[in-house]
Design an enzyme around this catalytic site. Structure first.
Site, PDB file in Angstrom:
ATOM      1  N   GLU A 105      14.588  -7.198   4.453  1.00 12.55           N
ATOM      2  CA  GLU A 105      14.431  -6.855   5.869  1.00 12.55           C
ATOM      3  C   GLU A 105      15.791  -6.614   6.503  1.00 12.55           C
ATOM      4  O   GLU A 105      16.738  -7.336   6.238  1.00 12.55           O
ATOM      5  CB  GLU A 105      13.709  -8.006   6.594  1.00 12.55           C
ATOM      6  CG  GLU A 105      13.354  -7.693   8.030  1.00 12.55           C
ATOM      7  CD  GLU A 105      12.482  -8.783   8.675  1.00 12.55           C
ATOM      8  OE1 GLU A 105      11.435  -9.137   8.104  1.00 12.55           O
ATOM      9  OE2 GLU A 105      12.874  -9.278   9.738  1.00 12.55           O
ATOM     10  N   ASP A 107      17.214  -6.223  10.330  1.00 14.36           N
ATOM     11  CA  ASP A 107      16.585  -6.748  11.523  1.00 14.36           C
ATOM     12  C   ASP A 107      17.456  -6.669  12.778  1.00 14.36           C
ATOM     13  O   ASP A 107      18.562  -7.209  12.791  1.00 14.36           O
ATOM     14  CB  ASP A 107      16.335  -8.235  11.190  1.00 14.36           C
ATOM     15  CG  ASP A 107      15.182  -8.821  11.928  1.00 14.36           C
ATOM     16  OD1 ASP A 107      14.496  -8.099  12.646  1.00 14.36           O
ATOM     17  OD2 ASP A 107      14.990 -10.042  11.784  1.00 14.36           O
ATOM     18  N   GLU A 109      17.028  -7.931  16.709  1.00 14.14           N
ATOM     19  CA  GLU A 109      16.167  -8.595  17.690  1.00 14.14           C
ATOM     20  C   GLU A 109      16.966  -8.749  18.970  1.00 14.14           C
ATOM     21  O   GLU A 109      18.098  -9.222  18.945  1.00 14.14           O
ATOM     22  CB  GLU A 109      15.707  -9.973  17.190  1.00 14.14           C
ATOM     23  CG  GLU A 109      14.735  -9.871  16.044  1.00 14.14           C
ATOM     24  CD  GLU A 109      14.140 -11.219  15.631  1.00 14.14           C
ATOM     25  OE1 GLU A 109      14.340 -12.222  16.332  1.00 14.14           O
ATOM     26  OE2 GLU A 109      13.484 -11.241  14.588  1.00 14.14           O
ATOM     27  N   HIS A 122      20.597  -9.985  18.193  1.00 10.85           N
ATOM     28  CA  HIS A 122      20.558 -10.842  17.017  1.00 10.85           C
ATOM     29  C   HIS A 122      20.284  -9.947  15.804  1.00 10.85           C
ATOM     30  O   HIS A 122      19.385  -9.112  15.860  1.00 10.85           O
ATOM     31  CB  HIS A 122      19.420 -11.839  17.251  1.00 10.85           C
ATOM     32  CG  HIS A 122      19.083 -12.730  16.114  1.00 10.85           C
ATOM     33  ND1 HIS A 122      19.506 -14.032  16.035  1.00 10.85           N
ATOM     34  CD2 HIS A 122      18.323 -12.523  15.015  1.00 10.85           C
ATOM     35  CE1 HIS A 122      19.035 -14.582  14.947  1.00 10.85           C
ATOM     36  NE2 HIS A 122      18.315 -13.698  14.299  1.00 10.85           N
ATOM     37  N   THR A 123      21.079 -10.095  14.740  1.00  9.28           N
ATOM     38  CA  THR A 123      20.847  -9.275  13.539  1.00  9.28           C
ATOM     39  C   THR A 123      20.692 -10.188  12.323  1.00  9.28           C
ATOM     40  O   THR A 123      21.235 -11.290  12.286  1.00  9.28           O
ATOM     41  CB  THR A 123      22.015  -8.299  13.265  1.00  9.28           C
ATOM     42  OG1 THR A 123      23.199  -9.064  12.992  1.00  9.28           O
ATOM     43  CG2 THR A 123      22.266  -7.380  14.441  1.00  9.28           C
ATOM     44  N   ASN A 132      18.997 -16.004   6.259  1.00  5.78           N
ATOM     45  CA  ASN A 132      20.066 -16.900   6.711  1.00  5.78           C
ATOM     46  C   ASN A 132      21.383 -16.167   6.876  1.00  5.78           C
ATOM     47  O   ASN A 132      22.446 -16.705   6.569  1.00  5.78           O
ATOM     48  CB  ASN A 132      20.288 -18.032   5.693  1.00  5.78           C
ATOM     49  CG  ASN A 132      19.420 -19.222   6.015  1.00  5.78           C
ATOM     50  OD1 ASN A 132      19.116 -19.478   7.191  1.00  5.78           O
ATOM     51  ND2 ASN A 132      18.979 -19.931   4.997  1.00  5.78           N
ATOM     52  N   ARG A 133      21.313 -14.903   7.314  1.00  2.00           N
ATOM     53  CA  ARG A 133      22.541 -14.125   7.443  1.00  2.00           C
ATOM     54  C   ARG A 133      22.662 -13.606   8.875  1.00  2.00           C
ATOM     55  O   ARG A 133      22.879 -12.422   9.099  1.00  2.00           O
ATOM     56  CB  ARG A 133      22.517 -12.946   6.469  1.00  2.00           C
ATOM     57  CG  ARG A 133      22.442 -13.334   4.997  1.00  2.00           C
ATOM     58  CD  ARG A 133      22.676 -12.104   4.145  1.00  2.00           C
ATOM     59  NE  ARG A 133      22.713 -12.419   2.731  1.00  2.00           N
ATOM     60  CZ  ARG A 133      21.764 -12.053   1.862  1.00  2.00           C
ATOM     61  NH1 ARG A 133      20.695 -11.385   2.268  1.00  2.00           N
ATOM     62  NH2 ARG A 133      21.896 -12.359   0.592  1.00  2.00           N
ATOM     63  N   GLU A 134      22.529 -14.524   9.831  1.00  2.00           N
ATOM     64  CA  GLU A 134      22.502 -14.101  11.227  1.00  2.00           C
ATOM     65  C   GLU A 134      23.899 -13.770  11.765  1.00  2.00           C
ATOM     66  O   GLU A 134      24.860 -14.486  11.488  1.00  2.00           O
ATOM     67  CB  GLU A 134      21.917 -15.207  12.116  1.00  2.00           C
ATOM     68  CG  GLU A 134      20.464 -15.517  11.848  1.00  2.00           C
ATOM     69  CD  GLU A 134      20.261 -16.597  10.784  1.00  2.00           C
ATOM     70  OE1 GLU A 134      21.266 -17.071  10.201  1.00  2.00           O
ATOM     71  OE2 GLU A 134      19.104 -16.961  10.533  1.00  2.00           O
ATOM     72  N   TRP A 199      12.278 -20.552  21.154  1.00  2.00           N
ATOM     73  CA  TRP A 199      13.637 -20.556  20.585  1.00  2.00           C
ATOM     74  C   TRP A 199      14.600 -19.514  21.171  1.00  2.00           C
ATOM     75  O   TRP A 199      15.819 -19.684  21.124  1.00  2.00           O
ATOM     76  CB  TRP A 199      13.594 -20.351  19.067  1.00  2.00           C
ATOM     77  CG  TRP A 199      13.015 -19.022  18.632  1.00  2.00           C
ATOM     78  CD1 TRP A 199      11.701 -18.767  18.392  1.00  2.00           C
ATOM     79  CD2 TRP A 199      13.711 -17.792  18.400  1.00  2.00           C
ATOM     80  NE1 TRP A 199      11.543 -17.450  18.039  1.00  2.00           N
ATOM     81  CE2 TRP A 199      12.750 -16.831  18.036  1.00  2.00           C
ATOM     82  CE3 TRP A 199      15.065 -17.420  18.479  1.00  2.00           C
ATOM     83  CZ2 TRP A 199      13.089 -15.495  17.749  1.00  2.00           C
ATOM     84  CZ3 TRP A 199      15.397 -16.093  18.192  1.00  2.00           C
ATOM     85  CH2 TRP A 199      14.415 -15.144  17.823  1.00  2.00           C
ATOM     86  N   GLY A 203      18.142 -21.649  22.999  1.00  2.00           N
ATOM     87  CA  GLY A 203      17.454 -22.577  22.096  1.00  2.00           C
ATOM     88  C   GLY A 203      16.063 -22.974  22.544  1.00  2.00           C
ATOM     89  O   GLY A 203      15.538 -23.987  22.104  1.00  2.00           O
TER      90      GLY A 203
END
Ligand SMILES: *[C@@H]1O[C@H](CO)[C@@H](O)[C@H](O)[C@H]1NC(C)=O
Ligand SMILES: *[C@@H]1O[C@H](CO)[C@@H](O)[C@H](O)[C@H]1NC(C)=O
Ligand SMILES: *[C@@H]1O[C@H](CO)[C@@H](O)[C@H](O)[C@H]1NC(C)=O
Length: 273
Positions: A105, A107, A109, A122-123, A132-134, A199, A203
């Site tokens: 994916e 991404d 957002e 947010h990618t 887990n590669r934000e 979230w 947060g």
């Protein structure tokens, strides 16, 4: 045919040619041809003769679309205008992913915020089930005031995220370092507007204000360009622009998250600019 009728017909023809050629010059293809509305009933809609797609969110449901075609190595361009005003808790997502099989994916957002507070872009990149590669960014413009272009360049060598032609993030193919790269599965394009107030904003501490619903985001000028054979042009990355964005607007990078990766960073962190 009377003279009146034929004159009118001629005028209509000339007008249509002018309209069609200006549409071809400035707009993407007809969205009815490229995209299917798949979620949210009439909360998703295509209007303006196929030139504008809108997604709405209310308390009962969000909405979404997907591309009719699937792509392997492609450049995707889409213009988005995000929910204005109080958009806290709301996420506009725009990503490519295969329909089945192992999870890849790419991404985007866009996380909403209270009026006047900045959206977060947010990618993430998933390859063979591993995410887990934000990386997260603020934008250098107000994404609710006008349309801006969000692009994904996915060619056999790298994935580049771009905003208004500025690269913001690069994920290089580095299989020799043990980092899987999406190269086998065709991917579909998806877009959606949904509630993520558990979230998305600070947060999850700022909730969606349903008294302002329905919320609406707009999409237009979708374009998919095949990159499976024309790698050269899409290989070039404007490193100066990339550094400018990363220096001034990046607010989170997993490759610098020592807490999360206290046992060592993923291999691609040493490879990507
Ligand atoms: C959807 O778009 C069509 C034009 O394509 C318009 O006639 C219709 O009113 C729109 N529906 C909604 C729910 O906005
Ligand atoms: C798109 O919609 C058409 C018509 O409803 C349907 O036949 C087709 O399978 C859909 N394709 C996708 C990818 O959703
Ligand atoms: C919302 O605004 C606050 C305050 O400026 C900021 O800390 C946060 O990063 C912004 N974005 C989101 C999505 O929370």
């Amino acid at each position: 045919m009377s003279k009146m009728a034929s004159t009118r017909c001629y005028v209509v023809m000339v007008l249509s040619i002018v309209v069609i050629s200006s549409m071809m010059a400035s707009c993407g293809a007809n969205l009815f041809e490229d995209l299917n509305l798949t979620w949210g009933d009439n909360r998703a809609n295509i209007s303006n003769d196929g030139q504008l797609l809108s997604l709405s969110l209310d308390k009962a449901s969000g909405s979404g679309f997907q591309s009719k075609k699937e792509y392997l190595f492609t450049r995707i361009d889409m213009q988005l205008k995000l929910v204005a005003g109080n958009s806290a808790g709301i996420v506009t997502a725009y990503y490519v992913s295969p329909e089945v099989a192992t999870h890849d994916e790419i991404d985007f957002e866009l996380l909403g915020n209270l009026s006047g507070d900045p959206y977060i872009l947010h990618t993430n990149v998933f390859t063979q089930g591993k995410g887990n590669r934000e990386q997260q960014f603020y934008l250098w413009f107000d994404p609710t005031a006008d349309f801006h272009t969000y692009s994904i360049i996915w060619n056999p060598k790298h994935i580049v995220f771009m905003v208004d032609e500025s690269p913001i993030r690069v994920f290089k193919k580095a299989e020799s370092a043990g980092v899987p790269f999406p190269k086998k599965q065709q991917m579909r394009i998806y877009g959606s507007l949904w509630n993520a107030d558990n979230w998305a904003t600070r947060g999850g501490s700022v909730k969606t204000d349903w008294s302002k619903a329905p919320f609406t985001a707009y999409f237009r000028n979708f374009k998919a360009t095949d990159l499976s054979s024309t790698v050269l042009e899409s290989d070039k990355i404007d490193l100066k622009k990339l550094r400018w964005v990363q220096k001034n607007y990046m607010i989170y990078n997993y490759c610098q998250d020592y807490k999360k990766f206290s046992h060592g960073f993923p291999a691609e962190c040493k490879i990507n600019p």
